[in-house]
Write a protein that holds these residues in place. Structure first.
Motif, PDB file in Angstrom:
ATOM      1  N   TYR A 186      -5.401   0.091 -10.316  1.00 22.91           N
ATOM      2  CA  TYR A 186      -5.123   0.709  -9.025  1.00 22.91           C
ATOM      3  C   TYR A 186      -6.355   0.622  -8.137  1.00 22.91           C
ATOM      4  CZ  TYR A 186      -0.865   2.174 -11.221  1.00 22.91           C
ATOM      5  OH  TYR A 186       0.355   2.153 -11.861  1.00 22.91           O
ATOM      6  N   LEU A 187      -6.157   0.002  -6.983  1.00 19.03           N
ATOM      7  CA  LEU A 187      -7.239  -0.129  -6.004  1.00 19.03           C
ATOM      8  C   LEU A 187      -7.093   0.965  -4.954  1.00 19.03           C
ATOM      9  CD1 LEU A 187      -7.077  -3.989  -5.414  1.00 19.03           C
ATOM     10  CD2 LEU A 187      -8.598  -2.742  -6.962  1.00 19.03           C
ATOM     11  N   PRO A 188      -8.162   1.497  -4.418  1.00 17.46           N
ATOM     12  CA  PRO A 188      -9.538   1.044  -4.513  1.00 17.46           C
ATOM     13  C   PRO A 188     -10.348   1.695  -5.641  1.00 17.46           C
ATOM     14  CG  PRO A 188      -9.420   2.728  -2.839  1.00 17.46           C
ATOM     15  CD  PRO A 188      -8.013   2.526  -3.379  1.00 17.46           C
ATOM     16  N   SER A 189      -9.723   2.510  -6.478  1.00 17.08           N
ATOM     17  CA  SER A 189     -10.479   3.242  -7.512  1.00 17.08           C
ATOM     18  C   SER A 189     -10.778   2.395  -8.750  1.00 17.08           C
ATOM     19  CB  SER A 189      -9.714   4.497  -7.942  1.00 17.08           C
ATOM     20  OG  SER A 189      -8.506   4.125  -8.589  1.00 17.08           O
ATOM     21  N   TYR A 190     -10.104   1.256  -8.897  1.00 18.51           N
ATOM     22  CA  TYR A 190     -10.237   0.410 -10.091  1.00 18.51           C
ATOM     23  C   TYR A 190      -9.890   1.197 -11.364  1.00 18.51           C
ATOM     24  CZ  TYR A 190     -12.488  -2.926  -7.007  1.00 18.51           C
ATOM     25  OH  TYR A 190     -12.759  -3.798  -5.981  1.00 18.51           O
ATOM     26  N   GLN A 191      -8.873   2.016 -11.278  1.00 23.21           N
ATOM     27  CA  GLN A 191      -8.413   2.784 -12.436  1.00 23.21           C
ATOM     28  C   GLN A 191      -7.413   1.924 -13.208  1.00 23.21           C
ATOM     29  OE1 GLN A 191      -6.202   6.328 -11.510  1.00 23.21           O
ATOM     30  NE2 GLN A 191      -6.403   7.106 -13.576  1.00 23.21           N
ATOM     31  N   TRP A 192      -7.714   1.682 -14.489  1.00 21.80           N
ATOM     32  CA  TRP A 192      -6.860   0.867 -15.348  1.00 21.80           C
ATOM     33  C   TRP A 192      -5.904   1.755 -16.121  1.00 21.80           C
ATOM     34  CZ3 TRP A 192      -6.618  -4.355 -15.304  1.00 21.80           C
ATOM     35  CH2 TRP A 192      -7.624  -5.022 -14.606  1.00 21.80           C
ATOM     36  N   LYS A 193      -4.652   1.311 -16.248  1.00 18.40           N
ATOM     37  CA  LYS A 193      -3.625   2.056 -16.991  1.00 18.40           C
ATOM     38  C   LYS A 193      -2.732   1.065 -17.730  1.00 18.40           C
ATOM     39  CE  LYS A 193      -3.099   5.963 -13.836  1.00 18.40           C
ATOM     40  NZ  LYS A 193      -2.123   6.745 -13.053  1.00 18.40           N
ATOM     41  N   THR A 215       0.858  -1.189   0.000  1.00 16.51           N
ATOM     42  CA  THR A 215       0.000   0.000   0.000  1.00 16.51           C
ATOM     43  C   THR A 215       0.891   1.233   0.000  1.00 16.51           C
ATOM     44  OG1 THR A 215      -0.143   0.022   2.410  1.00 16.51           O
ATOM     45  CG2 THR A 215      -1.910  -1.113   1.221  1.00 16.51           C
ATOM     46  N   TYR A 216       0.384   2.293  -0.622  1.00 15.83           N
ATOM     47  CA  TYR A 216       1.085   3.573  -0.594  1.00 15.83           C
ATOM     48  C   TYR A 216       0.060   4.690  -0.613  1.00 15.83           C
ATOM     49  CZ  TYR A 216       0.343   3.583  -5.678  1.00 15.83           C
ATOM     50  OH  TYR A 216      -0.220   3.548  -6.934  1.00 15.83           O
ATOM     51  N   ASP A 217       0.485   5.863  -0.176  1.00 15.07           N
ATOM     52  CA  ASP A 217      -0.398   7.014  -0.111  1.00 15.07           C
ATOM     53  C   ASP A 217      -0.421   7.723  -1.461  1.00 15.07           C
ATOM     54  OD1 ASP A 217      -0.749  10.100   0.329  1.00 15.07           O
ATOM     55  OD2 ASP A 217      -1.699   9.112   2.040  1.00 15.07           O
ATOM     56  N   ASN A 218      -1.607   7.900  -2.017  1.00 15.33           N
ATOM     57  CA  ASN A 218      -1.787   8.628  -3.273  1.00 15.33           C
ATOM     58  C   ASN A 218      -2.771   9.763  -2.994  1.00 15.33           C
ATOM     59  OD1 ASN A 218      -1.851   9.409  -5.934  1.00 15.33           O
ATOM     60  ND2 ASN A 218      -3.218   7.759  -6.586  1.00 15.33           N
ATOM     61  N   ASN A 219      -2.220  10.925  -2.644  1.00 14.23           N
ATOM     62  CA  ASN A 219      -3.040  12.095  -2.306  1.00 14.23           C
ATOM     63  C   ASN A 219      -4.039  11.795  -1.199  1.00 14.23           C
ATOM     64  OD1 ASN A 219      -1.804  13.794  -4.253  1.00 14.23           O
ATOM     65  ND2 ASN A 219      -3.076  12.852  -5.838  1.00 14.23           N
ATOM     66  N   GLY A 220      -3.565  11.132  -0.146  1.00 14.71           N
ATOM     67  CA  GLY A 220      -4.401  10.840   1.007  1.00 14.71           C
ATOM     68  C   GLY A 220      -5.248   9.589   0.894  1.00 14.71           C
ATOM     69  N   VAL A 221      -5.105   8.831  -0.190  1.00 13.28           N
ATOM     70  CA  VAL A 221      -5.873   7.601  -0.387  1.00 13.28           C
ATOM     71  C   VAL A 221      -4.923   6.415  -0.364  1.00 13.28           C
ATOM     72  CG1 VAL A 221      -7.369   6.319  -1.966  1.00 13.28           C
ATOM     73  CG2 VAL A 221      -7.607   8.805  -1.779  1.00 13.28           C
ATOM     74  N   GLU A 222      -5.206   5.447   0.496  1.00 13.97           N
ATOM     75  CA  GLU A 222      -4.424   4.215   0.512  1.00 13.97           C
ATOM     76  C   GLU A 222      -4.650   3.491  -0.817  1.00 13.97           C
ATOM     77  OE1 GLU A 222      -3.709   0.648   3.627  1.00 13.97           O
ATOM     78  OE2 GLU A 222      -5.792   0.951   3.006  1.00 13.97           O
ATOM     79  N   THR A 223      -3.564   3.223  -1.546  1.00 16.19           N
ATOM     80  CA  THR A 223      -3.646   2.697  -2.909  1.00 16.19           C
ATOM     81  C   THR A 223      -2.775   1.460  -3.049  1.00 16.19           C
ATOM     82  OG1 THR A 223      -4.027   4.932  -3.746  1.00 16.19           O
ATOM     83  CG2 THR A 223      -3.273   3.298  -5.345  1.00 16.19           C
TER      84      THR A 223
END
Length: 92
Positions: free
Chosen positions: A46-53, A19-27
């Motif tokens: 990328y979780l928890p947003s389910y952003q695909w890249k 886990t790492y911090d991405n603008n205050g969101v655990e990612t």
């Protein structure tokens, strides 16, 4: 560091980051890689947003299947990411 999570039936490897911090969101970064003739198919989610890249070689249908799979196991991956993967997970 990336930690192994699972090898799917079609030989797709699923690994995740810590886990790492991405603008205050655990990612957590989840990476999918499948060997094919002459290289690999790969994608990142990328979780928890389910952003695909960085989707390379996987079809939209395959990504949809991975999305559904992740939705069913995201809570496990996030917990493992907090604890440093399967090898370090306590009482899993």
């Amino acid at each position: 560091m990336m930690y192994p999570f699972m090898t799917l039936e079609d030989k797709t490897e699923v690994v995740h980051s810590e886990t790492y911090d991405n603008n205050g969101v655990e990612t957590v970064k989840v990476y999918f890689e499948k060997p094919i003739y002459g290289g690999f198919c790969s994608a990142e989610c990328y979780l928890p947003s389910y952003q695909w890249k960085n989707i390379e070689g996987f079809s939209p249908n395959e990504i949809q299947n991975f999305q559904e799979y992740l939705e069913s196991v995201a809570h496990i991956i996030i917990r493992l990411a907090r604890e440093g993967g399967f090898d370090n997970a306590a009482n899993f």
